[in-house]
Design a protein around this motif. Structure first.
Motif, PDB file in Angstrom:
ATOM      1  N   TRP A  39       0.782  -1.253  -0.031  1.00  0.00           N
ATOM      2  CA  TRP A  39       0.102   0.039   0.033  1.00  0.00           C
ATOM      3  C   TRP A  39       0.690   1.093  -0.005  1.00  0.00           C
ATOM      4  O   TRP A  39       0.546   2.005  -0.769  1.00  0.00           O
ATOM      5  CB  TRP A  39      -0.795  -0.017   1.008  1.00  0.00           C
ATOM      6  N   ASN A  40       1.913   1.111   0.845  1.00  0.00           N
ATOM      7  CA  ASN A  40       2.977   2.293   0.616  1.00  0.00           C
ATOM      8  C   ASN A  40       3.587   2.573  -0.634  1.00  0.00           C
ATOM      9  O   ASN A  40       3.711   3.724  -1.175  1.00  0.00           O
ATOM     10  CB  ASN A  40       3.847   2.183   1.699  1.00  0.00           C
ATOM     11  N   GLU A  41       3.888   1.521  -1.173  1.00  0.00           N
ATOM     12  CA  GLU A  41       4.554   1.405  -2.635  1.00  0.00           C
ATOM     13  C   GLU A  41       3.830   2.121  -3.594  1.00  0.00           C
ATOM     14  O   GLU A  41       4.153   2.801  -4.546  1.00  0.00           O
ATOM     15  CB  GLU A  41       4.979   0.072  -2.906  1.00  0.00           C
ATOM     16  N   ILE A  42       2.299   1.650  -3.763  1.00  0.00           N
ATOM     17  CA  ILE A  42       1.635   2.121  -4.585  1.00  0.00           C
ATOM     18  C   ILE A  42       1.041   3.387  -4.367  1.00  0.00           C
ATOM     19  O   ILE A  42       0.241   3.949  -5.068  1.00  0.00           O
ATOM     20  CB  ILE A  42       0.482   1.091  -4.927  1.00  0.00           C
ATOM     21  N   GLY A  43       1.311   4.014  -3.099  1.00  0.00           N
ATOM     22  CA  GLY A  43       0.855   5.192  -2.687  1.00  0.00           C
ATOM     23  C   GLY A  43      -0.854   5.113  -2.487  1.00  0.00           C
ATOM     24  O   GLY A  43      -1.696   6.030  -3.012  1.00  0.00           O
ATOM     25  N   LEU A  44      -1.296   4.111  -1.668  1.00  0.00           N
ATOM     26  CA  LEU A  44      -2.746   4.043  -1.601  1.00  0.00           C
ATOM     27  C   LEU A  44      -3.463   5.033  -1.039  1.00  0.00           C
ATOM     28  O   LEU A  44      -4.596   5.548  -1.621  1.00  0.00           O
ATOM     29  CB  LEU A  44      -3.064   2.644  -0.923  1.00  0.00           C
ATOM     30  N   TYR A  45      -2.961   5.654  -0.215  1.00  0.00           N
ATOM     31  CA  TYR A  45      -3.578   6.926   0.380  1.00  0.00           C
ATOM     32  C   TYR A  45      -3.913   7.949  -0.642  1.00  0.00           C
ATOM     33  O   TYR A  45      -5.102   8.682  -0.602  1.00  0.00           O
ATOM     34  CB  TYR A  45      -2.949   7.306   1.775  1.00  0.00           C
ATOM     35  N   LYS A  46      -2.834   8.401  -1.542  1.00  0.00           N
ATOM     36  CA  LYS A  46      -2.921   9.498  -2.223  1.00  0.00           C
ATOM     37  C   LYS A  46      -3.807   8.983  -3.413  1.00  0.00           C
ATOM     38  O   LYS A  46      -4.669   9.824  -4.130  1.00  0.00           O
ATOM     39  CB  LYS A  46      -1.633   9.898  -2.994  1.00  0.00           C
ATOM     40  N   LYS A  47      -3.866   7.641  -3.870  1.00  0.00           N
ATOM     41  CA  LYS A  47      -4.893   7.377  -4.827  1.00  0.00           C
ATOM     42  C   LYS A  47      -6.276   7.282  -4.279  1.00  0.00           C
ATOM     43  O   LYS A  47      -7.047   7.831  -5.133  1.00  0.00           O
ATOM     44  CB  LYS A  47      -4.453   5.964  -5.202  1.00  0.00           C
ATOM     45  N   GLN A  48      -6.372   7.321  -3.285  1.00  0.00           N
ATOM     46  CA  GLN A  48      -7.789   7.400  -2.657  1.00  0.00           C
ATOM     47  C   GLN A  48      -8.294   8.773  -2.687  1.00  0.00           C
ATOM     48  O   GLN A  48      -9.244   9.031  -2.965  1.00  0.00           O
ATOM     49  CB  GLN A  48      -7.718   6.880  -1.263  1.00  0.00           C
ATOM     50  N   ARG A  49      -7.303   9.824  -2.562  1.00  0.00           N
ATOM     51  CA  ARG A  49      -7.684  11.090  -2.214  1.00  0.00           C
ATOM     52  C   ARG A  49      -7.615  11.587  -4.029  1.00  0.00           C
ATOM     53  O   ARG A  49      -8.610  12.532  -4.086  1.00  0.00           O
ATOM     54  CB  ARG A  49      -6.530  11.827  -2.048  1.00  0.00           C
ATOM     55  N   GLY A  50      -7.162  10.815  -4.996  1.00  0.00           N
ATOM     56  CA  GLY A  50      -7.678  11.350  -6.206  1.00  0.00           C
ATOM     57  C   GLY A  50      -8.562  10.428  -7.107  1.00  0.00           C
ATOM     58  O   GLY A  50      -8.844  10.817  -8.209  1.00  0.00           O
ATOM     59  N   ALA A  51      -9.204   9.548  -6.284  1.00  0.00           N
ATOM     60  CA  ALA A  51     -10.252   8.935  -7.002  1.00  0.00           C
ATOM     61  C   ALA A  51     -11.609   9.935  -7.028  1.00  0.00           C
ATOM     62  O   ALA A  51     -11.583  10.802  -6.466  1.00  0.00           O
ATOM     63  CB  ALA A  51     -10.789   7.729  -6.008  1.00  0.00           C
ATOM     64  N   GLU A  52     -12.239   9.185  -7.812  1.00  0.00           N
ATOM     65  CA  GLU A  52     -14.018  10.046  -8.020  1.00  0.00           C
ATOM     66  C   GLU A  52     -14.367   9.837  -6.799  1.00  0.00           C
ATOM     67  O   GLU A  52     -14.867   8.787  -6.512  1.00  0.00           O
ATOM     68  CB  GLU A  52     -14.248   9.452  -9.262  1.00  0.00           C
ATOM     69  N   ASN A  53     -14.987  10.895  -6.447  1.00  0.00           N
ATOM     70  CA  ASN A  53     -15.777  10.866  -5.178  1.00  0.00           C
ATOM     71  C   ASN A  53     -16.978  11.614  -5.317  1.00  0.00           C
ATOM     72  O   ASN A  53     -17.141  12.590  -4.897  1.00  0.00           O
ATOM     73  CB  ASN A  53     -15.016  11.254  -3.885  1.00  0.00           C
ATOM     74  N   ALA A  54     -17.863  11.019  -5.958  1.00  0.00           N
ATOM     75  CA  ALA A  54     -19.545  11.484  -6.503  1.00  0.00           C
ATOM     76  C   ALA A  54     -20.160  12.041  -5.148  1.00  0.00           C
ATOM     77  O   ALA A  54     -20.842  13.094  -5.351  1.00  0.00           O
ATOM     78  CB  ALA A  54     -20.194  10.830  -7.257  1.00  0.00           C
TER      79      ALA A  54
END
Length: 992
Positions: A39-54
């Motif tokens: 999760w750290n390697e793929i930057g999961l936290y940042k990916k979640q922040r950049g996800a579409e959040n309708a």
């Protein structure tokens, strides 16, 4: 699958068995850190922040744990629960940005640092303040880093690289700014009131820092002699009634009796309180009971006591016979003056010569004691209140209304007292007897014996206030402190209105915090320690605050800039002249620090309102039930005082972690469990399951058996998912079957998915994770493993690859998989990632980037569900009849059996489901369900008779005309060694 040695072919190679490399053993302690690393390697936290959040942001604001020591089960529960909430709302389509935080100031850290310096031979008073605070900051940072890794090990995702900290310079500056805003509104004042004081810690305590424990206490009955002519003259002033004159004269030589469990407060007595609702009498002692102890009363003593309590008082004073002389009306008590009981003690130095007035008070009752209340305004809330409310009357009769400072910081008598008492301690603050009574009680009782004004004494158990840190008793002591008014500017009303507008889980939390706020006194915010945010106020000799000056804004700007640049040292180490360059004569900086509850109560100001990626108000605050008195309330008070609203829209309160018997965990009982030990033995995933499957609204039990239960549940769920991964091997959607073409059994499974989907979002919104977990667990074990998968194994393994029901089964399994993994992902975050990657391998993908899925309306079919239930009920009856034969060894498998039963209303459901009671498939290349498939037997025969639904089971092994299929193990009639269905499947297999 065959044990036959006579077959011409081994049909095992033709079976379509599940294939997977997914391991049966989870090896959670070993594998979980690998998933965290990924999760750290793929930057999961940042990916979640950049996800579409309708659905927009959803913010759970972190209540800051204290940066001191390893985490325990309570903090693990709290962080896991928060993570489940965050992950669930993220998968609902929100941006659930979680910013963890820490509380870094306060007494426990200060104590630890003091110990460190003492170990090096340095005393605190010899250490420069800036050096001491620097070490406190370092100490907090060290533990913060330890706790951060421990929280991450639990699988908690958040902005771990940028947490908020109360000790960040910017945070400290904003906290100071919040205080100055409140001061600017006039809600802040300096008062001398009795506050909770810890002599051991030498600091004021907030109510949230106090707990109540049972302790032994000395109780005494004390006589206050009624004054003579001066009292009489004052009372009869302007009165001509002869009756009143007689009553007054009868009081000459009488004493008012009080009862107390704090003898050390007697020297601080300034008044006696009585109630206009109580009837009092004047009693004369006639005879005393025989005793091995000499009574302190004597025949002829005249005592004033509440009538309802005279028998108790007489018993305590060994008075066996007495007579009631007269009523003592309120007109006699109002304005009466008494002598202090220590007036004539040896070495009194005239310091107890003052008159002791009687004051009417609503807090006085006749439930216990004497009906009169010893009143020491420097040591009690009610005492203080009644004293200051009578200030004008006290001045009129010549009584000094000033509240004396009778104790110093160490809880020892000051020079307000005679030399005989000066320096005596109320509570021992060091050594093996720390927390026990000091010398004050014994010396006061001795002095009362000298003056003849003690009537009785004894020992009793009572619940008394103790510091939750030192565990030592605390006292009420009047000192100059800083308070935020609950009434000025309507803070109490604003807070109560905000509570009404807040959602609570459970709802009883509303009443709990509401009652506390309605009844709470003004907020004491000052402490007399070193490690904390300073009260950045400058005060002149008359008590005026710098915030009242015309240049207040400029002064505030200089203060806040210096603190933001240097932290708290910027206040303590900067000369006053830099903050107030003009007109500074007679002004002084305040050296007190803020209560840490003000620090943590301001987190919304320096986290939520400061960060661009967070809203100004949180959707949820989530902490333990003790925080109704703590963080929930301090945040509410601070926010309402400045912004007029609560910093949260909702509050969730969980219980405490206790052992399996419901006892509080303690090292002395040997019933503790640590998150680290559980992670090492079982894996953090098991703690996450325990958290989700527990009723967080009440205390949560944990122990080896409970953890093992969670581990067993985990194993069942893992096996279910492993089975689906294997059964879906090679499924890419090309063989998908449309809903309309599916068998009834598959349609029923989709109906169940639609039912869960319809409820699931509501459960997430209401944080009902126990309902979510129990529903999904039962769905997996009862609906799937014990029913659907059990039935469909035959079709999945043995049907021709292109049969409708086999393809429909895999189509439905795929739908189950997609939903089950996402539904369970917030709870079983590690395993669902492993499961997801097993089917959807990706270098940078994650199940935690998925959203919960909706269901087509056509999936919902209540009629279908009722028909399936009828067949399931019949299936249970058949299984109950088959099981004894299996236990007795008559048959090895249910496929060895034939079931005969009366129809019992099954024809309607079977017809609606498209299920026949024909045991031979009409089209072996594309089989349709028959009732025998649902029962997992080789033959089923229904009669149309209208009896009570009787059912019988027979063994097919030796039945005439039946033989066992060497591929599917079903018994059949006909040619060949395998059934026509199996022959069609083998033929297709052989074609490649």
């Amino acid at each position: 699958m065959t044990d036959s040695t006579e077959t011409t072919r081994d049909y095992r190679e033709t079976l379509f068995l599940p294939k997977t490399d997914f391991p049966m053993r989870a090896s959670l302690p070993k594998r979980e850190p690998d998933w965290i690393a990924r999760w750290n390697e793929i930057g999961l936290y940042k990916k979640q922040r950049g996800a579409e959040n309708a659905k927009g942001p959803y913010t759970l604001h972190d209540g800051p744990p204290y940066a001191n020591g390893h985490i325990h089960m309570g903090t693990a529960l709290n962080k896991i629960l928060k993570d489940i909430v965050n992950r669930s709302h993220q998968m609902l389509g929100h941006d659930a940005n979680y910013v963890p935080g820490w509380d870094c100031h306060g007494l426990p850290i200060e104590w630890k640092v003091e110990e460190e310096f003492r170990g090096k031979g340095r005393q605190k008073e010899d250490i420069p303040g800036s050096e001491f605070r620097t070490r406190c900051r370092e100490y907090a940072a060290e533990w913060l880093d330890v706790q951060r890794e421990e929280f991450k090990r639990l699988g908690v995702i958040g902005d771990w690289d940028n947490p908020y900290k109360t000790m960040n310079f910017e945070s400290e500056s904003i906290i100071c700014g919040e205080l100055l805003k409140i001061a600017g509104t006039g809600q802040l004042y300096r008062g001398s009131k009795p506050i909770m004081w810890s002599p051991v810690e030498q600091t004021a305590l907030a109510e949230a820092e106090v707990e109540y424990q049972h302790k032994k206490a000395t109780q005494i009955y004390v006589k206050f002699p009624v004054r003579k002519a001066a009292t009489v003259n004052y009372v009869v002033k302007g009165t001509a009634a002869d009756k009143l004159e007689e009553e007054i004269l009868a009081l000459q030589g009488a004493s008012i009796v009080i009862w107390t469990t704090t003898p050390w407060t007697i020297p601080a007595n300034r008044a006696i309180s009585f109630s206009s609702e109580i009837t009092y009498g004047l009693y004369e002692v006639e005879e005393l009971a025989e005793s091995e102890f000499e009574p302190w009363s004597s025949p002829g003593d005249k005592l004033l006591v509440a009538d309802d309590l005279w028998e108790d008082v007489a018993k305590a004073g060994l008075i066996s016979k007495s007579k009631r002389l007269q009523d003592v009306h309120n007109r006699l008590l109002t304005g009466m003056l008494c002598d202090h009981p220590l007036k004539d003690m040896e070495g009194a130095e005239g310091k107890f010569d003052y008159a002791v007035p009687l004051l009417s008070g609503s807090h006085v009752t006749s439930d216990a004691g004497t009906g009169f209340v010893h009143t020491a305004p420097s040591h009690g809330e009610d005492d203080y209140g009644i004293w200051v409310s009578n200030q004008k009357m006290l001045e009129e009769i010549g009584v000094d209304p000033v509240v004396p400072m009778t104790l110093d910081d160490a809880g020892c008598y000051t020079n307000v007292m005679p030399a005989r008492l000066q320096g005596l301690d109320v509570i021992r603050t060091s050594g093996k007897k720390r927390g026990q009574d000091g010398k004050a009680n014994a010396e006061v009782i001795k002095a009362l014996m000298e003056t003849g004004n003690i009537m009785a004494r004894g020992i009793m158990m009572l619940r008394d206030a103790h510091s939750w840190r030192s565990k030592a008793p605390v006292i009420r002591r009047a000192t100059p402190q800083w308070f935020i008014s609950m009434s000025k500017d309507g803070l109490r009303d604003k807070a109560l209105e905000a509570i009404d507008d807040t959602a609570f889980w459970p709802d009883r939390g509303r009443n709990r915090i509401g009652t506390m706020v309605a009844d709470r006194p003004d907020w004491l915010i000052s402490r007399q320690r070193n490690w904390g945010v300073p009260i950045t106020l400058i005060v002149d000799k008359d008590g005026k605050l710098h915030t009242e000056r015309n240049d207040a804004d400029a002064i505030n700007s200089r203060i806040l800039a210096k603190v933001e640049e240097q932290g708290v040292d910027g206040w303590f180490d900067t000369p006053l002249e830099e903050f107030m360059p003009e007109d500074n004569e007679g002004w002084e900086k305040v050296t007190d620090i803020l209560d840490v509850w003000f620090d943590s109560g301001s987190t919304h100001a320096f986290c939520l309102k400061r960060r661009d990626d967070l809203p100004d108000r949180a959707d949820l605050y989530l902490e333990g039930s003790d925080q109704h008195r703590g963080w929930f309330q301090s945040s509410l008070m601070e926010s309402c005082a400045i912004y007029g609203e609560a910093p949260y829209k909702g509050v969730l309160t969980h219980g405490f972690v206790v052992d399996e018997k419901g006892f509080k965990m303690s090292k002395s009982l040997g019933n503790t469990m640590s998150p680290e030990d559980i992670s090492k033995q079982y894996g953090a995933e098991i703690m996450r399951i325990w958290t989700a499957s527990s009723d967080w609204a009440n205390d949560l039990k944990i122990g080896k058996e409970i953890i093992q239960t969670s581990a067993d549940a985990y194993r069942k769920l893992r096996n279910t998912l492993r089975y689906m991964i294997g059964a879906l091997d090679g499924f890419d959607g090309s063989d998908t079957v449309e809903h309309a073409d599916m068998p009834a059994l598959e349609k029923w499974v989709l109906h169940r998915l639609s039912e869960i989907t319809a409820e699931h979002e509501g459960w997430v919104r209401n944080h009902d994770h126990k309902k979510i977990f129990s529903t999904l667990f039962n769905f997996c074990t009862v609906d799937l493993s014990a029913f659907y998968f059990d039935i469909r194994k035959d079709a999945l393994y043995c049907d021709p690859l292109n049969s409708t029901r086999r393809r429909a089964c895999r189509t439905v399994m795929n739908e189950i998989f997609q939903r089950l993994t996402t539904w369970l992902a917030p709870i079983m975050s590690f395993t669902m990632e492993e499961v997801w990657q097993a089917r959807h391998p990706s270098e940078d993908g994650s199940v935690h980037l998925e959203l919960f899925r909706s269901c087509p309306d056509e999936w919902r079919n209540e009629d279908l569900a009722s028909h399936i239930q009828a067949v399931r009920d019949f299936r249970v009856k058949a299984q109950e009849a088959i099981e004894p034969l299996r236990r007795e060894g008559v048959i090895k498998s249910s496929l060895d059996a034939s079931v005969k039963a009366a129809e019992a209303g099954l024809s309607g459901p079977m017809k609606a489901l498209g299920v026949t009671d024909d045991n031979i498939y009409a089209n072996p290349s594309d089989p349709r369900d028959c009732l025998a498939d649902y029962l997992i037997v080789s033959h089923c025969e229904l009669s149309a008779s209208q009896d009570d639904g009787s059912l019988s089971v027979s063994d097919l092994k030796d039945a005439e005309g039946y033989k066992k299929c060497e591929r599917s193990w079903k018994y059949f009639q006909g040619e060949g060694e395998i059934t026509p269905r199996d022959a069609a499947a083998v033929a297709l297999f052989d074609k490649g």
